[in-house]
Design an enzyme around this catalytic site. Structure first.
Site, PDB file in Angstrom:
ATOM      1  CB  VAL A  34      -0.920   0.069   1.463  1.00  0.00           C
ATOM      2  CG1 VAL A  34      -2.110   1.106   0.894  1.00  0.00           C
ATOM      3  CG2 VAL A  34      -1.779  -1.344   1.040  1.00  0.00           C
ATOM      4  N   PRO A  54      11.492   0.467   8.663  1.00  0.00           N
ATOM      5  CG  PRO A  54      10.678  -1.160  10.892  1.00  0.00           C
ATOM      6  CD  PRO A  54      10.159  -0.245   9.421  1.00  0.00           C
ATOM      7  N   GLY A  57      10.863  -4.545   6.389  1.00  0.00           N
ATOM      8  CA  GLY A  57       9.745  -3.998   6.727  1.00  0.00           C
ATOM      9  C   GLY A  57       8.999  -3.801   4.933  1.00  0.00           C
ATOM     10  CG  ASP A 121      -5.965  -1.002   6.125  1.00  0.00           C
ATOM     11  OD1 ASP A 121      -6.316  -0.584   4.707  1.00  0.00           O
ATOM     12  OD2 ASP A 121      -4.758  -1.106   5.837  1.00  0.00           O
TER      13      ASP A 121
END
Lengths: 293, 293
Positions: A34, A54, A57, A121
């Site tokens: 996303v 990080p 991720g 979200d």
């Protein structure tokens, strides 16, 4: 003061706008797919982007954008550290992380600083939403179905995408180039209305296909008409080559739904049918009569 | 980390977003036709709007919106009075006045207060631009050509407008209603993914025409399938009435450009031609041979 001709107000939508990010600073918190989508959105709008995430991720696309394409202006390999991280003079904050509580917190902090914010979200928290975008060069089309359902939104997007002629982006681009050339030829502010009406004539006289294939040399030929207010047609500029107008886009529109139908005119098919039927029947009769003879 | 599948960044655009104005306060300075257009834009997005403009400067539409339709929440019959006018806790400021210098000034003041601002006719000063909007109920489509030319923008808008099936807005609306009914039937967060995949099945099994004509009673019948994860088709719910799928929208797309072609299939035309040709030729041969006889 009658109401007859005024458009009806139709509540329940959002205000769809084109936010200007040229040379503006955007903070993007997150590194998943996303976040990668958001990155493309804001780089398409020429933003200067800082990503905080990080390295563990980062998804494949984000790694590619940061390390190979180098389209991220500043990458900070760490987790989001709190309010101080928003103090870098940002003009927009976007988060796309899995932690809904942290998202909400970032949202509130950004809002307190009056920085426009979108939190993936957690729609009710956002100043603005992203919609489904179609891009063809300078042409941007945004489709928003007001969150009524993801599938029908995708279907709607497909319908619209199919309807946009392939070369429309290029046509718009070329009109922009011609307009810029005209402006440097007649830069006076007073010439504004005349410039506009001449450009309108160009867009009406030249089809999209013709505009999309305009070359610089041809633009110069068209511009010769500017002084006496005339616009030479494609036929005049190009001779009789390339005269087919927009038939390609008609065919495309049909072919999207029915791959063969787009290429055959029903008139042609009917006429060919008559000839074929007639030929077959003649042959049969002739064969029969020659056998008798 | 290959680049193959990632979308290409395509600079030079704006960030097209749906700004949320529900229960937000908007200040609109001006009362001409452009201001009237802005008013519709922000009321479509459920904003609370204050208009500042001397009544002598109101156009017909603005008078109608203020005095007859009463869609302006607060109207101040006076000229803009300076910075204090921006202090009313506004979330957005729009100006549409003829005075470019004053526009610029309002813009700078709004910016200092970090209120998003759009100033008609002075694009470089704006935080955001408006584009060309198409609205069909919950469906909003925004077309932006990046300021390359007003005529080609209008032409592009027309192409897209023509491509959107007339009933699409209603179809989206009905999908939203069905989705809301499903949510109240199965409100658990855990059912989210199942709800989504069931709704996707509905959108795939039912055509736009069918969805657009859905009635509440029919929605309840469809919902009966939810528990065992099935979706009854339009045929099952409605019997064999109304079975034609999306052919109407195909025809419409073609008919927009070529009024007759959309209604005749080339296959049908070809086949009819064969029969006709054959019939004519047979008749000729038979007439000839009967004359000989």
């Amino acid at each position: 003061m009658g109401q007859a001709d005024y458009p009806q107000i139709c509540p329940g939508g959002g205000l769809i706008i084109s936010w200007q990010l040229k040379r503006k600073r955007v903070l993007l918190v997150g590194g998943g797919p996303v976040a990668a989508g958001r990155l493309v959105n804001v780089k398409d709008a020429d933003a200067i982007v800082t990503v905080i995430c990080p390295s563990s991720g980062l998804c494949g696309e984000m790694k590619y954008r940061i390390h190979v394409e180098k389209s991220v202006d500043e990458y900070q390999d760490r987790v989001f550290g709190g309010k101080d991280d928003l103090m870098g003079g940002y003009d927009m904050v976007l988060t796309a992380i899995d932690d809904a509580a942290l998202s909400r917190e970032i949202c509130q902090m950004a809002r307190a600083l009056r920085i426009p914010v979108n939190v993936a979200d957690v729609p009710p928290e956002c100043d603005f939403y992203f919609g489904s975008l179609i891009r063809r060069g300078p042409l941007q089309v945004m489709v928003s179905t007001g969150g009524k359902g993801p599938r029908i939104a995708a279907q709607t997007r497909r319908i619209i995408q199919r309807a946009i002629p392939e070369n429309l982006g290029q046509a718009i681009e070329n009109v922009g180039r011609l307009r810029a050339m005209l402006r440097s030829e007649a830069p006076q502010a007073a010439a504004g209305p005349k410039r506009m009406s001449w450009m309108i004539d160009v867009c009406e006289k030249w089809s999209f296909d013709e505009l999309a294939t305009l070359e610089e040399e041809e633009m110069r030929i068209i511009l010769r008409g500017w002084k006496d207010g005339s616009v030479p047609s494609a036929r005049q500029v190009r001779g009789i080559r390339r005269t087919l107008p927009d038939s390609k886009s008609i065919r495309k529109a049909i072919a999207g739904r029915c791959p063969v139908a787009g290429y055959i005119s029903p008139w042609l098919a009917g006429f060919a049918g008559i000839l074929l039927g007639s030929a077959i029947t003649s042959t049969l009769f002739i064969v029969r009569s020659s056998k008798r003879a």
